[in-house]
Design a protein around this motif. Structure first.
Motif, PDB file in Angstrom:
ATOM      1  N   VAL A   1     -14.096 -30.023 -10.160  1.00  0.00           N
ATOM      2  CA  VAL A   1     -13.644 -32.040  -9.236  1.00  0.00           C
ATOM      3  C   VAL A   1     -12.438 -31.659  -9.072  1.00  0.00           C
ATOM      4  N   LEU A   2     -12.104 -31.465 -10.963  1.00  0.00           N
ATOM      5  CA  LEU A   2     -10.547 -31.516 -11.189  1.00  0.00           C
ATOM      6  C   LEU A   2      -9.636 -31.114 -10.727  1.00  0.00           C
ATOM      7  N   ARG A   3     -10.053 -29.857 -10.205  1.00  0.00           N
ATOM      8  CA  ARG A   3      -8.895 -29.232  -9.896  1.00  0.00           C
ATOM      9  C   ARG A   3      -8.979 -28.945  -8.244  1.00  0.00           C
ATOM     10  N   ALA A   4      -9.588 -29.333  -7.893  1.00  0.00           N
ATOM     11  CA  ALA A   4      -9.897 -29.750  -6.271  1.00  0.00           C
ATOM     12  C   ALA A   4      -8.631 -30.883  -5.969  1.00  0.00           C
ATOM     13  N   ILE A   5      -8.888 -32.526  -7.512  1.00  0.00           N
ATOM     14  CA  ILE A   5      -8.332 -33.832  -6.919  1.00  0.00           C
ATOM     15  C   ILE A   5      -6.522 -32.637  -7.392  1.00  0.00           C
ATOM     16  N   THR A   6      -6.200 -31.746  -8.101  1.00  0.00           N
ATOM     17  CA  THR A   6      -5.039 -31.825  -8.221  1.00  0.00           C
ATOM     18  C   THR A   6      -4.443 -30.494  -6.968  1.00  0.00           C
ATOM     19  N   ALA A   7      -5.092 -30.096  -6.849  1.00  0.00           N
ATOM     20  CA  ALA A   7      -4.364 -29.400  -5.061  1.00  0.00           C
ATOM     21  C   ALA A   7      -4.279 -30.358  -4.225  1.00  0.00           C
ATOM     22  N   ARG A   8      -5.944 -30.999  -3.284  1.00  0.00           N
ATOM     23  CA  ARG A   8      -5.743 -32.395  -3.165  1.00  0.00           C
ATOM     24  C   ARG A   8      -4.509 -32.818  -2.824  1.00  0.00           C
ATOM     25  N   TYR A   9      -4.338 -34.052  -3.991  1.00  0.00           N
ATOM     26  CA  TYR A   9      -3.103 -34.718  -4.947  1.00  0.00           C
ATOM     27  C   TYR A   9      -2.290 -34.132  -4.524  1.00  0.00           C
ATOM     28  N   SER A  10      -2.054 -33.275  -4.901  1.00  0.00           N
ATOM     29  CA  SER A  10      -0.603 -32.200  -4.770  1.00  0.00           C
ATOM     30  C   SER A  10       0.218 -32.112  -3.354  1.00  0.00           C
ATOM     31  N   SER A  11      -0.721 -31.918  -2.902  1.00  0.00           N
ATOM     32  CA  SER A  11      -0.251 -31.520  -1.464  1.00  0.00           C
ATOM     33  C   SER A  11      -0.410 -32.344  -0.597  1.00  0.00           C
ATOM     34  N   ASN A  12      -0.984 -33.551  -0.721  1.00  0.00           N
ATOM     35  CA  ASN A  12      -1.420 -35.071   0.407  1.00  0.00           C
ATOM     36  C   ASN A  12      -1.120 -35.911  -0.188  1.00  0.00           C
ATOM     37  N   ASP A  13      -0.795 -37.259  -0.193  1.00  0.00           N
ATOM     38  CA  ASP A  13      -0.535 -38.362  -0.600  1.00  0.00           C
ATOM     39  C   ASP A  13      -2.099 -38.951  -0.469  1.00  0.00           C
TER      40      ASP A  13
ATOM     41  N   PHE B   1      -1.099 -45.568 -24.009  1.00  0.00           N
ATOM     42  CA  PHE B   1      -0.261 -46.604 -25.780  1.00  0.00           C
ATOM     43  C   PHE B   1      -0.008 -45.759 -27.020  1.00  0.00           C
ATOM     44  N   LEU B   2      -1.038 -44.429 -27.322  1.00  0.00           N
ATOM     45  CA  LEU B   2      -1.041 -44.072 -28.578  1.00  0.00           C
ATOM     46  C   LEU B   2       0.546 -42.847 -29.024  1.00  0.00           C
ATOM     47  N   GLU B   3       0.241 -42.195 -27.845  1.00  0.00           N
ATOM     48  CA  GLU B   3       1.026 -41.370 -27.740  1.00  0.00           C
ATOM     49  C   GLU B   3       2.828 -41.354 -27.464  1.00  0.00           C
ATOM     50  N   GLY B   4       2.553 -42.596 -25.928  1.00  0.00           N
ATOM     51  CA  GLY B   4       3.910 -42.427 -25.636  1.00  0.00           C
ATOM     52  C   GLY B   4       3.986 -41.728 -24.465  1.00  0.00           C
ATOM     53  N   VAL B   5       3.432 -41.096 -23.869  1.00  0.00           N
ATOM     54  CA  VAL B   5       3.572 -40.526 -22.920  1.00  0.00           C
ATOM     55  C   VAL B   5       2.600 -40.720 -21.659  1.00  0.00           C
ATOM     56  N   PHE B   6       2.925 -40.331 -20.708  1.00  0.00           N
ATOM     57  CA  PHE B   6       2.258 -41.037 -19.177  1.00  0.00           C
ATOM     58  C   PHE B   6       1.978 -39.531 -18.578  1.00  0.00           C
ATOM     59  N   ARG B   7       0.694 -38.909 -18.509  1.00  0.00           N
ATOM     60  CA  ARG B   7      -0.110 -37.769 -17.857  1.00  0.00           C
ATOM     61  C   ARG B   7      -0.995 -37.876 -16.441  1.00  0.00           C
ATOM     62  N   LEU B   8      -0.396 -36.938 -15.446  1.00  0.00           N
ATOM     63  CA  LEU B   8      -1.793 -36.391 -14.984  1.00  0.00           C
ATOM     64  C   LEU B   8      -1.706 -35.681 -14.076  1.00  0.00           C
ATOM     65  N   SER B   9      -2.973 -35.155 -12.837  1.00  0.00           N
ATOM     66  CA  SER B   9      -2.551 -33.934 -12.936  1.00  0.00           C
ATOM     67  C   SER B   9      -2.605 -33.807 -12.004  1.00  0.00           C
ATOM     68  N   TRP B  10      -1.322 -34.207 -11.089  1.00  0.00           N
ATOM     69  CA  TRP B  10      -1.267 -33.813  -9.746  1.00  0.00           C
ATOM     70  C   TRP B  10      -0.231 -33.511  -9.505  1.00  0.00           C
ATOM     71  N   SER B  11       0.929 -33.490  -8.345  1.00  0.00           N
ATOM     72  CA  SER B  11       2.902 -33.469  -8.235  1.00  0.00           C
ATOM     73  C   SER B  11       2.840 -35.107  -8.591  1.00  0.00           C
ATOM     74  N   LEU B  12       4.296 -34.830  -9.203  1.00  0.00           N
ATOM     75  CA  LEU B  12       4.051 -36.061  -9.748  1.00  0.00           C
ATOM     76  C   LEU B  12       4.859 -37.719  -8.801  1.00  0.00           C
ATOM     77  N   GLY B  13       5.429 -36.612  -7.409  1.00  0.00           N
ATOM     78  CA  GLY B  13       6.209 -37.669  -6.504  1.00  0.00           C
ATOM     79  C   GLY B  13       4.699 -37.610  -5.511  1.00  0.00           C
ATOM     80  N   ARG B  14       3.977 -37.096  -5.424  1.00  0.00           N
ATOM     81  CA  ARG B  14       2.563 -37.925  -4.350  1.00  0.00           C
ATOM     82  C   ARG B  14       2.718 -39.610  -4.764  1.00  0.00           C
ATOM     83  N   ARG B  15       1.951 -39.590  -3.641  1.00  0.00           N
ATOM     84  CA  ARG B  15       1.861 -41.926  -3.749  1.00  0.00           C
ATOM     85  C   ARG B  15       0.002 -41.718  -3.460  1.00  0.00           C
ATOM     86  N   GLN B  16       0.648 -42.581  -4.460  1.00  0.00           N
ATOM     87  CA  GLN B  16      -1.225 -43.281  -4.116  1.00  0.00           C
ATOM     88  C   GLN B  16      -1.546 -44.208  -4.352  1.00  0.00           C
ATOM     89  N   SER B  17      -3.050 -44.548  -3.561  1.00  0.00           N
ATOM     90  CA  SER B  17      -3.158 -46.159  -4.240  1.00  0.00           C
ATOM     91  C   SER B  17      -4.324 -46.455  -5.014  1.00  0.00           C
TER      92      SER B  17
END
Length: 302
Positions: free
Chosen positions: A245-257, A149-165
């Motif tokens: 923890v965050l590095r593991a999330i990035t690796a997993r979520y970038s390779s798997n939904d 809301f403040l900066e007008g950009v949505f950021r995530l730390s994994w592959s943007l094409g992967r799906r998440q619930s």
């Protein structure tokens, strides 16, 4: 008496008011005086402040408790040890029902925090305590929306094409409330709690754009940058664990939904789960309202 650990965290801030409104005797366990003061402002009077790894603090927290809702503190380096200690103390105190807030797909041991929660689940299953295990998906978090809301950009730390619930914390705490107030119906259950939809980052960005009424670009950032944005730059054992923890999330979520099914949550709520669009709209409305209040305050001072 009902004990909630990490009581001033994302879940506790929503769950404790629901329990208090129902007239229940609630005790909150927190690590700092500041968190204790925040609980007091919610109307909670029975508060234990201290490290639950300290046996004396843990015994005090468990005194007279019949039910426990244990939430492992976010990315804490001793989360596994703390979870097992809380379970052991609950057993020794004669707790009748132990509810554990775990995580969806705890068997995914490539994710650091999942492996920790999986081990705590196993310890609970072996404890002899009556239990319920809640396994929520990724949270829809207000703290993640404010930078958008403040900066007008949505950021995530994994592959943007992967799906998440995702799951709304309000929905999660509604389920926790039901489990804690009707324990006999949920004894021995393990529930996967997942909201509707499976989203790529681009789809999440489109939803945010539709709510805000302007295009919101989506940006992938690395885990280290995301860590600095969330937790700052201080070096400590805790910060190193958080980064792991965050590095593991990035690796997993970038390779798997990371996906699940909303049926169980729908059945437990007896309504449709909150959608991501409904969540964003609520947060954006609150953001705009806060801005209006601040503006009126500035006018009054002027």
């Amino acid at each position: 008496m009902l004990l909630v650990t990490a009581a001033n965290g994302n879940q506790g801030k929503l769950l404790i008011p629901k329990l208090l409104r129902a007239g229940l005797d609630v005790r909150g366990a927190v690590q700092s005086e500041a968190s204790g003061l925040a609980l007091q402002k919610m109307g909670l009077t029975d508060i234990v402040v201290g490290d639950l790894m300290d046996p004396a603090v843990l015994r005090k927290a468990m005194m007279g408790v019949e039910k426990v809702y244990h939430i492992g503190p976010t990315a804490h380096p001793k989360e596994r040890e703390m979870g097992c200690a809380v379970i052991d103390a609950a057993r020794e105190a004669g707790v009748k029902h132990f509810v554990f807030s775990s995580v969806l797909h705890a068997i995914t041991t490539a994710l650091v925090q999942h492996e920790i929660k999986r081990d705590v689940e196993e310890h609970l299953l072996s404890s002899g305590l009556e239990f319920t295990i809640l396994q929520p998906s990724n949270f829809m978090l207000p703290i993640k929306m404010r930078p958008v809301f403040l900066e007008g950009v949505f950021r995530l730390s994994w592959s943007l094409g992967r799906r998440q619930s995702l799951v709304d914390i309000g929905d999660l705490t509604d389920v926790a409330f039901s489990v804690l107030t009707h324990s006999e119906l949920h004894a021995g259950a393990t529930y996967e709690l997942v909201g509707r939809g499976r989203y790529t980052a681009y789809e999440l960005g489109e939803i945010i754009s539709s709510v805000m009424g302007r295009p919101i670009p989506v940006e992938e950032i690395d885990a280290d940058k995301y860590h600095r944005a969330l937790f700052g730059t201080a070096e400590s054992e805790k910060s190193q664990h958080q980064l792991k923890v965050l590095r593991a999330i990035t690796a997993r979520y970038s390779s798997n939904d990371f996906i699940g099914n909303p049926n169980v949550l729908t059945w437990l709520l007896n309504r449709q789960p909150t959608t991501f669009k409904e969540f964003v709209q609520k947060q954006y409305d609150a953001f705009l309202a806060q801005g209006s209040i601040l503006a009126e305050g500035c006018k009054a001072i002027a």
